[in-house]
Design a protein around this motif. Structure first.
Motif, PDB file in Angstrom:
ATOM      1  N   SER A 144      20.550  46.664  73.434  1.00  0.00           N
ATOM      2  CA  SER A 144      21.926  47.019  73.801  1.00  0.00           C
ATOM      3  C   SER A 144      22.823  45.809  74.014  1.00  0.00           C
ATOM      4  N   GLU A 145      22.228  44.650  74.307  1.00  0.00           N
ATOM      5  CA  GLU A 145      23.049  43.462  74.579  1.00  0.00           C
ATOM      6  C   GLU A 145      23.137  42.523  73.378  1.00  0.00           C
ATOM      7  N   MET A 146      22.695  42.977  72.226  1.00  0.00           N
ATOM      8  CA  MET A 146      22.719  42.151  71.017  1.00  0.00           C
ATOM      9  C   MET A 146      23.585  42.845  69.971  1.00  0.00           C
TER      10      MET A 146
ATOM     11  N   VAL B 175      23.166  36.049  74.260  1.00  0.00           N
ATOM     12  CA  VAL B 175      22.525  35.654  73.009  1.00  0.00           C
ATOM     13  C   VAL B 175      23.207  36.260  71.790  1.00  0.00           C
ATOM     14  N   ALA B 176      24.107  37.207  71.993  1.00  0.00           N
ATOM     15  CA  ALA B 176      24.686  37.920  70.853  1.00  0.00           C
ATOM     16  C   ALA B 176      25.389  36.967  69.892  1.00  0.00           C
ATOM     17  N   SER B 177      26.122  35.997  70.424  1.00  0.00           N
ATOM     18  CA  SER B 177      26.866  35.094  69.537  1.00  0.00           C
ATOM     19  C   SER B 177      25.922  34.267  68.667  1.00  0.00           C
ATOM     20  N   VAL B 178      24.753  33.916  69.211  1.00  0.00           N
ATOM     21  CA  VAL B 178      23.766  33.158  68.439  1.00  0.00           C
ATOM     22  C   VAL B 178      23.310  33.968  67.234  1.00  0.00           C
ATOM     23  N   TYR B 179      22.958  35.235  67.477  1.00  0.00           N
ATOM     24  CA  TYR B 179      22.441  36.064  66.393  1.00  0.00           C
ATOM     25  C   TYR B 179      23.545  36.531  65.458  1.00  0.00           C
TER      26      TYR B 179
ATOM     27  N   ALA C 183      24.401  45.152  65.153  1.00  0.00           N
ATOM     28  CA  ALA C 183      23.578  44.879  66.335  1.00  0.00           C
ATOM     29  C   ALA C 183      22.152  44.528  65.915  1.00  0.00           C
ATOM     30  N   THR C 184      21.383  44.061  66.879  1.00  0.00           N
ATOM     31  CA  THR C 184      19.970  43.682  66.842  1.00  0.00           C
ATOM     32  C   THR C 184      19.772  42.303  66.225  1.00  0.00           C
ATOM     33  N   MET C 185      18.516  41.871  66.192  1.00  0.00           N
ATOM     34  CA  MET C 185      18.132  40.587  65.618  1.00  0.00           C
ATOM     35  C   MET C 185      17.493  40.761  64.245  1.00  0.00           C
ATOM     36  N   PHE C 186      17.758  41.903  63.601  1.00  0.00           N
ATOM     37  CA  PHE C 186      17.122  42.223  62.327  1.00  0.00           C
ATOM     38  C   PHE C 186      18.144  42.586  61.258  1.00  0.00           C
ATOM     39  N   LEU C 187      17.741  42.383  60.013  1.00  0.00           N
ATOM     40  CA  LEU C 187      18.430  42.956  58.862  1.00  0.00           C
ATOM     41  C   LEU C 187      17.493  43.980  58.240  1.00  0.00           C
ATOM     42  N   TRP C 188      18.027  45.137  57.891  1.00  0.00           N
ATOM     43  CA  TRP C 188      17.267  46.175  57.192  1.00  0.00           C
ATOM     44  C   TRP C 188      17.811  46.190  55.774  1.00  0.00           C
ATOM     45  N   ALA C 189      17.080  45.543  54.876  1.00  0.00           N
ATOM     46  CA  ALA C 189      17.606  45.208  53.565  1.00  0.00           C
ATOM     47  C   ALA C 189      17.051  46.105  52.483  1.00  0.00           C
ATOM     48  N   PRO C 190      17.903  46.850  51.755  1.00  0.00           N
ATOM     49  CA  PRO C 190      17.424  47.621  50.607  1.00  0.00           C
ATOM     50  C   PRO C 190      16.992  46.662  49.504  1.00  0.00           C
TER      51      PRO C 190
ATOM     52  N   GLU D 157      16.252  28.860  63.601  1.00  0.00           N
ATOM     53  CA  GLU D 157      17.549  28.197  63.736  1.00  0.00           C
ATOM     54  C   GLU D 157      18.307  28.249  62.412  1.00  0.00           C
ATOM     55  N   GLU D 158      19.606  27.973  62.475  1.00  0.00           N
ATOM     56  CA  GLU D 158      20.495  28.204  61.343  1.00  0.00           C
ATOM     57  C   GLU D 158      20.080  27.422  60.097  1.00  0.00           C
ATOM     58  N   GLU D 159      19.638  26.193  60.249  1.00  0.00           N
ATOM     59  CA  GLU D 159      19.244  25.401  59.082  1.00  0.00           C
ATOM     60  C   GLU D 159      18.047  26.019  58.378  1.00  0.00           C
ATOM     61  N   ARG D 160      17.089  26.514  59.150  1.00  0.00           N
ATOM     62  CA  ARG D 160      15.907  27.145  58.550  1.00  0.00           C
ATOM     63  C   ARG D 160      16.277  28.470  57.884  1.00  0.00           C
TER      64      ARG D 160
END
Length: 397
Positions: free
Chosen positions: A210-212, A296-300, A323-330, A373-376
């Motif tokens: 809920s906080e991401m 942490v939301a701005s980081v993700y 939202a979340t720390m994931f991508l659900w990619a077709p 991290e962003e570079e990786r």
């Protein structure tokens, strides 16, 4: 010779996760530098204040006795204050809050506490694996509720057979969602509460993310719906929102009968969370309520933009979640989820999880965790772009 392993163990977990582990070892043996975007474990520590609170509490000799299984009143009171601050929902910390060793702890045990063997529970497909595993442990029969892209990965309640709805003990849903990264608005929760009340079932809502949230979206709580506490409970976790995954701290709130049932079961299983960890949890919740700037939301959100925009540039059209720390990619046409995940890992050393690890409806997707991290992450996008180019793979629709 007798076998020392129950038959129910054969029904737990996903063989795909074991396969991904084998692919990873093979890729490492082939000399690949692995970028692991598989498991959704935060890659950063919590705030300095949280770590200082944990260190200070760990030096307190009084914290080394058995903790209470329901958690300290101080932590449960902090949860109640946070719920009022975040959602405007009033909770009784004595009866409507219980502390957990991570939300997976509660999710794994709740069905045993509130249902009997042979009961029916409605769970999402795709869904986080513990949802179905918990039903296996409890002997509860699952009704798999399909979540489809064309409906924003929200359930169609009208598709649930009336007989199933009438007999179901509870319905479990998860927004913002792992693995789907789908979100729900307040109108959906009003519809959910009405559906549950009409059929006399408990709502179990997993709100660990809920906080991401991004782009100004603000997730709501099902408990904000008037009368929801009569038929709903909600899980929250400090693992993702506060980078405290290793601390194993979460909580269940809402309907006091269901909260009490889980509390009773847990009191027969363990002695609860180390008091020093609960002190750190209080510091984390207080930080957010005080507007300390820790979030942490701005980081993700930045990570999401790097990966989604980058993948689109190399020909993979991935939706941009709210939202979340994931991508659900077709996935691109011509592949299965397992095939493309395996080939990406063995060819360019990037770990993603096949969507069918989360249920049959996950076929045709992969889950990408934004836990580097962003570079990786940018390097992972470059590698995936090379993989797509080498195979002449076009963009998915």
């Amino acid at each position: 010779m007798k076998r020392f392993g129950s038959s129910r163990l054969q029904l737990l977990g996903s063989a795909i996760f074991s396969e991904v582990g084998q692919w990873k070892r093979a890729a490492e043996a082939a000399g690949h530098d692995i970028i692991d975007l598989g498991i959704g474990s935060p890659d950063r520590p919590p705030s300095e204040r949280v770590m200082e609170s944990l260190a200070s509490a760990a030096r307190n000799p009084a914290n080394y006795g058995y903790p209470t299984s329901e958690g300290t009143l101080a932590f449960r009171s902090a949860v109640a204050r946070w719920y009022d601050f975040r959602f405007g929902v009033k909770l009784d910390p004595e009866l409507e809050v219980t502390t957990l060793m991570g939300s997976q702890d509660g999710l794994a045990h709740l069905a045993m506490a509130i249902a009997d063997p042979g009961d029916i529970a409605i769970v999402p497909d795709p869904g986080y694996p513990i949802y179905s595993a918990s039903l296996v442990l409890a002997g509860v029969t699952p009704y798999l509720l399909p979540l489809r892209a064309e409906n924003g990965f929200l359930p169609e309640f009208a598709e649930i057979p009336e007989r199933t709805a009438a007999s179901a003990k509870f319905i479990l849903l998860n927004y913002p969602s792992n693995p789907l990264s789908a979100v729900a608005d307040f109108g959906f929760y009003e519809e959910l509460v009405d559906f549950a009340k009409r059929h006399g079932m408990l709502i179990v809502h997993d709100a660990a993310y809920s906080e991401m949230a991004y782009d100004g979206f603000r997730p709501r709580s099902v408990l904000e719906v008037p009368g929801a506490k009569e038929i709903a409970v909600e899980f929250h976790s400090l693992s993702k929102s506060f980078n405290m995954a290793g601390c194993r701290l979460a909580f269940l709130v809402g309907n006091k009968e269901a909260v009490g049932a889980l509390r009773t079961l847990k009191s027969n299983i363990d002695y609860g969370v180390f008091a020093a960890v609960q002190e750190a949890g209080i510091a984390a919740l207080d930080d957010q309520m005080a507007g300390s700037g820790w979030e942490v939301a701005s980081v993700y959100e930045r990570r999401r933009n790097i990966v989604v925009d980058g993948l689109r540039e190399v020909g993979w059209n991935v939706p941009k979640p709210k939202a979340t720390m994931f991508l659900w990619a077709p996935i691109p046409p011509g592949w299965t989820s397992r095939q493309i995940s395996r080939e990406i890992l063995l060819s360019v050393g990037v770990v993603v999880i096949p969507g069918d690890a989360f249920g049959q409806q996950g076929q045709g997707f992969v889950r990408i965790a934004l836990v580097q991290e962003e570079e990786r992450l940018a390097e992972a996008v470059r590698r995936i772009g090379r993989f797509l180019h080498d195979r002449g793979v076009g963009a998915s629709s």
